[in-house]
Design an enzyme around this catalytic site. Structure first.
Site, mmCIF file in Angstrom:
data_model
loop_
_atom_site.group_PDB
_atom_site.id
_atom_site.type_symbol
_atom_site.label_atom_id
_atom_site.label_comp_id
_atom_site.label_asym_id
_atom_site.label_seq_id
_atom_site.Cartn_x
_atom_site.Cartn_y
_atom_site.Cartn_z
ATOM 1 N N LYS A 62 0.918 -1.168 0.000
ATOM 2 C CA LYS A 62 0.011 0.100 0.110
ATOM 3 C C LYS A 62 0.898 1.224 -0.148
ATOM 4 O O LYS A 62 0.610 2.213 -0.668
ATOM 5 C CB LYS A 62 -0.913 -0.180 1.017
ATOM 6 C CG LYS A 62 -1.955 -0.944 1.149
ATOM 7 C CD LYS A 62 -2.792 -1.237 2.537
ATOM 8 C CE LYS A 62 -3.821 -2.375 2.177
ATOM 9 N NZ LYS A 62 -4.495 -2.761 3.326
ATOM 10 N N GLN A 106 -5.053 -1.785 9.454
ATOM 11 C CA GLN A 106 -4.831 -3.297 9.198
ATOM 12 C C GLN A 106 -5.338 -4.249 9.850
ATOM 13 O O GLN A 106 -5.069 -4.347 11.126
ATOM 14 C CB GLN A 106 -3.457 -3.109 8.717
ATOM 15 C CG GLN A 106 -2.940 -4.540 7.902
ATOM 16 C CD GLN A 106 -3.617 -4.352 6.429
ATOM 17 O OE1 GLN A 106 -3.581 -3.350 5.831
ATOM 18 N NE2 GLN A 106 -3.728 -5.712 5.802
ATOM 19 N N ASP A 129 -11.190 2.350 3.797
ATOM 20 C CA ASP A 129 -11.355 0.943 3.667
ATOM 21 C C ASP A 129 -12.979 0.725 3.204
ATOM 22 O O ASP A 129 -13.627 -0.190 2.783
ATOM 23 C CB ASP A 129 -11.181 0.091 4.888
ATOM 24 C CG ASP A 129 -9.855 -0.584 4.878
ATOM 25 O OD1 ASP A 129 -9.589 -1.014 3.704
ATOM 26 O OD2 ASP A 129 -9.216 -0.880 5.856
HETATM 27 N N1 GUN Z 1 -6.375 -7.089 5.795
HETATM 28 C C1 GUN Z 1 -6.410 -7.786 4.801
HETATM 29 N N2 GUN Z 1 -7.172 -6.848 3.821
HETATM 30 C C2 GUN Z 1 -7.145 -5.865 4.422
HETATM 31 C C3 GUN Z 1 -8.132 -4.687 3.780
HETATM 32 O O1 GUN Z 1 -8.604 -4.538 2.534
HETATM 33 N N3 GUN Z 1 -8.186 -3.656 4.733
HETATM 34 C C4 GUN Z 1 -7.503 -3.709 5.890
HETATM 35 N N4 GUN Z 1 -7.563 -2.733 6.710
HETATM 36 N N5 GUN Z 1 -7.029 -4.797 6.644
HETATM 37 C C5 GUN Z 1 -6.893 -5.909 5.623
#
Ligand code: GUN
Length: 294
Positions: A62, A106, A129
């Site tokens: 990211k 996350q 998100d």
């Molecule tokens: N853990 C795995 N995929 C994601 C996601 O798209 N967002 C977040 N916040 N955590 C994750």
């Protein structure tokens, strides 16, 4: 058999990279245009608690993607013993910080955390998100703003096939808060007839066999047999499962499904790349709403 799907070509791989690259190029151009107008760079704050190896990789990807399109990203790391109160305090500070347009915590979080309490604390306008009840409610009411990234990315992929979605029967395998449920809302909004299947569903094979569009998001390797796929169906595989051998596979038996499907997304190289692309779009959208042009 329905004639429209019977006439469609078979066995096409629907790759994520070219579609994700096109999204990233659009975001990069929009960020550059904002900067040329003297507007601030979009800013994304990521909170990572603990040392889950998969999360480390996701967070790194990211940050790299942000850098590539001109989004300013910041990472706030906490060790696995951190208290929820400490993270809630950080969220309050990030909510109030005008340089931060998007906030992402996350998952998974360590066991002392209540994930709902954390998500609820994020300012919905910064919830890139799309997991906050406000944003999911907006999607349910057909007026989405910040939409969950993986379903949003899948909608972008589906639009690239050029296949109309209205009236199609979509079957979703898995009913998670992050993917299965918002996927159903997206497909409903697009005019599909939606069936949500989950661990209590009887006869999954029959349900999947009726689908014009299958979205497999259960997190179980090979759960969807290739032989179940209707001729000409469009197959989206959200699963990312690491086998004991180290090989990464999806939820669909890819080789058996490929000749039956019109399109099928590979794993890896399919939906996973779209999730990050959608996150960049959401961060730009949040910045446009929070720091608009005069
Ligand atoms: N853990 C795995 N995929 C994601 C996601 O798209 N967002 C977040 N916040 N955590 C994750």
């Amino acid at each position: 058999m329905d004639t429209a799907s019977a006439a469609a070509p078979r066995g096409q791989r629907l790759e994520g990279k070219p579609i994700a690259d096109a999204v990233k190029a659009q975001v990069a151009a929009a960020v550059a245009a904002r900067q040329a107008q003297g507007l601030p760079r979009p800013g994304l704050a990521v909170i990572l608690v603990g040392d889950d190896p998969a999360s480390e990789i996701y967070v790194r990807n990211k940050a790299r993607a942000c850098e590539a399109v001109g989004i300013a990203s910041q990472l706030h790391r906490y060790d696995g013993n951190t208290t929820p109160a400490e993270v809630l305090r950080k969220l309050d500070a990030l909510n109030a910080d005008p340089a931060v347009h998007g906030i992402l915590v996350q998952s998974p979080l360590p066991p002392q955390f209540d994930a709902d309490e954390i998500i609820d604390r994020i300012d919905p306008q910064k919830d890139v998100d799309g997991f906050h009840p406000y944003n999911l409610g907006r999607l349910a009411q057909r007026r989405p703003i910040l939409r969950p990234c993986t379903p949003k990315g899948i909608m972008t992929m589906l639009s690239q096939t050029g296949r109309p979605l209205r009236g199609q029967h979509a079957v979703i395998v898995g009913a998670s808060n992050h993917v299965g449920r918002p996927m159903g809302l997206e497909l409903l909004l697009a005019g599909c007839t939606v069936t949500s299947t989950h661990k209590f569903t009887r006869d999954l094979a029959t349900q999947v066999g009726r689908a014009d569009i299958v979205v497999a998001a259960a997190g179980r390797p090979g759960l969807v047999a290739g032989a179940w796929i209707k001729e000409g169906a469009l197959v989206i595989d959200v699963g990312i499962n690491r086998l004991p051998s180290g090989k990464v596979v999806g939820d669909v038996e890819f080789e058996a499904a490929l000749p039956r499907a019109s399109y099928i997304t590979p794993v890896p190289g399919g939906v996973g790349l779209m999730t990050v692309a959608s996150l960049l779009e959401n961060t730009l959208l949040a910045a446009e709403q929070l720091s608009p042009a005069a």
